[in-house]
Design a protein around this motif. Sequence first.
Motif, mmCIF file in Angstrom:
data_model
loop_
_atom_site.group_PDB
_atom_site.id
_atom_site.type_symbol
_atom_site.label_atom_id
_atom_site.label_comp_id
_atom_site.label_asym_id
_atom_site.label_seq_id
_atom_site.Cartn_x
_atom_site.Cartn_y
_atom_site.Cartn_z
ATOM 1 N N GLY A 55 -8.424 1.021 -5.956
ATOM 2 C CA GLY A 55 -7.334 1.305 -6.077
ATOM 3 C C GLY A 55 -6.843 -0.473 -5.468
ATOM 4 N N SER A 56 -5.668 0.102 -4.623
ATOM 5 C CA SER A 56 -5.825 -1.086 -3.134
ATOM 6 C C SER A 56 -6.141 -1.145 -1.554
ATOM 7 C CB SER A 56 -3.588 -1.020 -3.105
ATOM 8 O OG SER A 56 -3.737 -0.180 -2.500
ATOM 9 N N LEU A 57 -7.002 -0.333 -2.131
ATOM 10 C CA LEU A 57 -7.870 0.245 -0.847
ATOM 11 C C LEU A 57 -8.860 -0.575 -0.425
ATOM 12 C CD1 LEU A 57 -8.140 1.767 1.803
ATOM 13 C CD2 LEU A 57 -9.113 3.406 0.690
ATOM 14 N N THR A 85 -2.270 6.202 -0.784
ATOM 15 C CA THR A 85 -3.577 5.194 -0.280
ATOM 16 C C THR A 85 -3.381 5.481 1.258
ATOM 17 O OG1 THR A 85 -3.065 3.727 -2.422
ATOM 18 C CG2 THR A 85 -4.651 2.981 -0.907
ATOM 19 N N MET A 106 0.861 -0.927 0.014
ATOM 20 C CA MET A 106 0.197 -0.310 0.071
ATOM 21 C C MET A 106 1.105 1.132 0.052
ATOM 22 S SD MET A 106 -3.274 0.728 2.873
ATOM 23 C CE MET A 106 -4.510 -0.396 2.016
ATOM 24 N N THR A 107 0.656 2.559 -1.052
ATOM 25 C CA THR A 107 1.641 3.337 -0.571
ATOM 26 C C THR A 107 1.265 4.444 0.024
ATOM 27 O OG1 THR A 107 -0.205 4.341 -2.533
ATOM 28 C CG2 THR A 107 1.955 2.774 -3.381
ATOM 29 N N HIS A 135 -10.538 -3.649 6.202
ATOM 30 C CA HIS A 135 -9.663 -3.677 5.523
ATOM 31 C C HIS A 135 -8.252 -5.188 5.845
ATOM 32 C CE1 HIS A 135 -6.916 -2.709 2.243
ATOM 33 N NE2 HIS A 135 -5.706 -2.986 2.778
ATOM 34 N N LEU A 165 -5.421 8.661 2.079
ATOM 35 C CA LEU A 165 -6.368 8.513 1.481
ATOM 36 C C LEU A 165 -7.534 7.537 2.690
ATOM 37 C CD1 LEU A 165 -8.839 9.537 -0.354
ATOM 38 C CD2 LEU A 165 -8.631 7.055 -1.420
ATOM 39 N N ALA A 166 -6.726 6.238 2.842
ATOM 40 C CA ALA A 166 -7.321 5.510 3.359
ATOM 41 C C ALA A 166 -7.726 6.281 5.377
ATOM 42 C CB ALA A 166 -6.762 4.990 4.079
#
Length: 92
Positions: A60-62, A5, A1-2, A46, A8-9
């Motif tokens: 995305g990856s979320l 991200t 996870m960048t 998550h 944003l989370a």
Amino acid sequence: MTLPTLLLALAIALLYGALYHFVRGGSLWRLPLYFGLSILGFVTGHLIGLWRGWTFLPLGSLNLGFSSLGSILILALGDWLSRVEAKEGSKV
């Protein structure tokens, strides 16, 4: 996870906490409580989604769906537990 991200989370989790505080009301000390509960629930949702391999509303990856669900559930549970009042001591 960048890093974007993660930011944003964090922003979404804090938004859920602020919205819950707005809807439920309460004193000023409840706002940090709701922020903490929302972040905890967001991360928990998550991670459970990743662990089980479930994907619901990916962004995305979320895993936004399960993260949101976890955040709402932990917020409701934490709010309910924080409003429980202790009974008077034993009269024995």
